[in-house]
Design a protein around this motif. Structure first.
Motif, short mmCIF file in Angstrom:
data_model
loop_
_atom_site.label_atom_id
_atom_site.label_comp_id
_atom_site.label_asym_id
_atom_site.label_seq_id
_atom_site.Cartn_x
_atom_site.Cartn_y
_atom_site.Cartn_z
N ILE A 4 -43.76 37.26 7.91
CA ILE A 4 -43.30 35.93 8.28
C ILE A 4 -44.24 35.38 9.33
O ILE A 4 -44.44 36.00 10.37
CB ILE A 4 -41.88 35.96 8.89
N MET A 5 -44.83 34.21 9.05
CA MET A 5 -45.65 33.57 10.07
C MET A 5 -44.77 32.61 10.85
O MET A 5 -44.07 31.78 10.26
CB MET A 5 -46.81 32.77 9.46
N ILE A 6 -44.78 32.76 12.17
CA ILE A 6 -44.05 31.84 13.04
C ILE A 6 -45.08 31.13 13.91
O ILE A 6 -45.81 31.77 14.67
CB ILE A 6 -43.01 32.56 13.93
N ALA A 7 -45.13 29.80 13.77
CA ALA A 7 -46.06 29.00 14.56
C ALA A 7 -45.48 28.80 15.95
O ALA A 7 -44.32 28.41 16.10
CB ALA A 7 -46.29 27.65 13.88
N VAL A 8 -46.29 29.08 16.96
CA VAL A 8 -45.83 29.02 18.34
C VAL A 8 -46.81 28.19 19.16
O VAL A 8 -48.01 28.42 19.11
CB VAL A 8 -45.71 30.43 18.95
N ASP A 9 -46.27 27.21 19.90
CA ASP A 9 -47.12 26.41 20.78
C ASP A 9 -46.62 26.44 22.23
O ASP A 9 -47.11 25.71 23.07
CB ASP A 9 -47.22 24.97 20.28
N GLY A 10 -45.64 27.29 22.50
CA GLY A 10 -45.12 27.42 23.85
C GLY A 10 -43.96 26.48 24.15
O GLY A 10 -43.34 26.59 25.20
N SER A 11 -43.66 25.57 23.24
CA SER A 11 -42.58 24.62 23.46
C SER A 11 -41.21 25.28 23.20
O SER A 11 -41.13 26.29 22.51
CB SER A 11 -42.73 23.42 22.52
N PRO A 12 -40.15 24.70 23.75
CA PRO A 12 -38.81 25.21 23.43
C PRO A 12 -38.53 25.19 21.93
O PRO A 12 -37.85 26.07 21.42
CB PRO A 12 -37.88 24.24 24.18
N LYS A 101 -52.88 36.41 5.91
CA LYS A 101 -51.99 37.50 6.31
C LYS A 101 -50.95 37.83 5.24
O LYS A 101 -50.10 38.70 5.45
CB LYS A 101 -51.29 37.17 7.64
N GLY A 102 -51.00 37.14 4.12
CA GLY A 102 -50.07 37.42 3.02
C GLY A 102 -48.63 37.11 3.38
O GLY A 102 -47.72 37.84 2.98
N CYS A 103 -48.42 36.04 4.13
CA CYS A 103 -47.06 35.69 4.56
C CYS A 103 -46.28 35.09 3.39
O CYS A 103 -46.78 34.24 2.67
CB CYS A 103 -47.11 34.71 5.73
N GLY A 104 -45.04 35.53 3.25
CA GLY A 104 -44.16 35.01 2.22
C GLY A 104 -43.19 33.98 2.75
O GLY A 104 -42.39 33.42 1.99
N LEU A 105 -43.25 33.70 4.05
CA LEU A 105 -42.38 32.70 4.67
C LEU A 105 -43.09 32.18 5.92
O LEU A 105 -43.71 32.95 6.65
CB LEU A 105 -41.04 33.33 5.07
N ILE A 106 -42.97 30.88 6.14
CA ILE A 106 -43.49 30.25 7.35
C ILE A 106 -42.30 29.65 8.09
O ILE A 106 -41.44 29.02 7.48
CB ILE A 106 -44.51 29.14 7.02
N VAL A 107 -42.25 29.88 9.40
CA VAL A 107 -41.18 29.32 10.24
C VAL A 107 -41.83 28.52 11.36
O VAL A 107 -42.73 29.01 12.04
CB VAL A 107 -40.28 30.44 10.83
N LEU A 108 -41.38 27.28 11.51
CA LEU A 108 -41.90 26.39 12.56
C LEU A 108 -40.75 25.69 13.24
O LEU A 108 -39.69 25.47 12.64
CB LEU A 108 -42.77 25.27 11.95
N GLY A 109 -40.98 25.30 14.48
CA GLY A 109 -40.00 24.48 15.18
C GLY A 109 -40.28 23.02 14.89
O GLY A 109 -41.43 22.62 14.76
N ALA A 110 -39.22 22.23 14.79
CA ALA A 110 -39.37 20.79 14.63
C ALA A 110 -39.55 20.17 16.00
O ALA A 110 -39.08 20.71 17.00
CB ALA A 110 -38.14 20.21 13.94
#
Length: 161
Positions: A4-12, A101-110
């Motif tokens: 699972i790729m989780i995009a992180v920018d430091g925001s809440p 990275k062969g991710c099967g799911l991407i998770v991002l914050g809105a």
């Protein structure tokens, strides 16, 4: 095991996405998390007047600082993870990381810093979801009650007693 790729920018908002990933694992999903962060590349002016290697290293260090709270959350929850920090176009780089990275799911914050922003999905989230070849989850921040709504509820509870 699902990557699972989780995009992180430091925001809440991005930390809420990490929390969602942690919950998926705690609910039994066997997954490895790829924490992805992308810094915009330096402008032509910056590159012309500064040492490009110093700028790149500073950007990568800033990225590590921004993902540190997310890494703490994953570590405390016992979730397997790795970190990918890149320089470049944000949504394109995030999609590249997910594919590499062969991710099967991407998770991002809105995004949702303003009233209008709370209605709209952020441009990066929207573009990643639009162009992703894998399922993409956009995690919204939990709604926070307005102060006068809370005060109104408390005053009603007081009068009921």
């Amino acid at each position: 095991m699902l990557n699972i790729m989780i995009a992180v920018d430091g925001s809440p908002n991005s930390l809420q996405a990490v929390q969602h990933g942690v919950q998926l694992v705690q609910q039994g999903l066997r997954a490895h998390v790829v924490v992805a962060h992308v810094q915009k590349e330096a402008s032509f002016l910056e590159l012309a007047t500064q040492d490009s290697e110093l700028i790149a290293n500073a950007s990568l260090e800033a990225g590590m600082d921004l993902v540190a709270p997310a890494l703490d959350m994953l570590r405390l929850a016992g979730v397997s993870y790795e970190v990918e920090i890149r320089l470049g176009d944000i949504y394109v780089s995030l999609l590249d990381i997910a594919e590499e990275k062969g991710c099967g799911l991407i998770v991002l914050g809105a995004t949702g810093e303003t009233m209008l922003g709370s209605i709209l999905i952020g441009s990066v989230s929207r573009e990643v979801a639009r162009h992703s070849k894998v399922p993409t989850t956009i995690v919204k921040m939990p709604e926070v009650l307005e102060a006068d709504e809370v005060d109104g509820d408390l005053s009603q509870a007081d009068t009921a007693m």
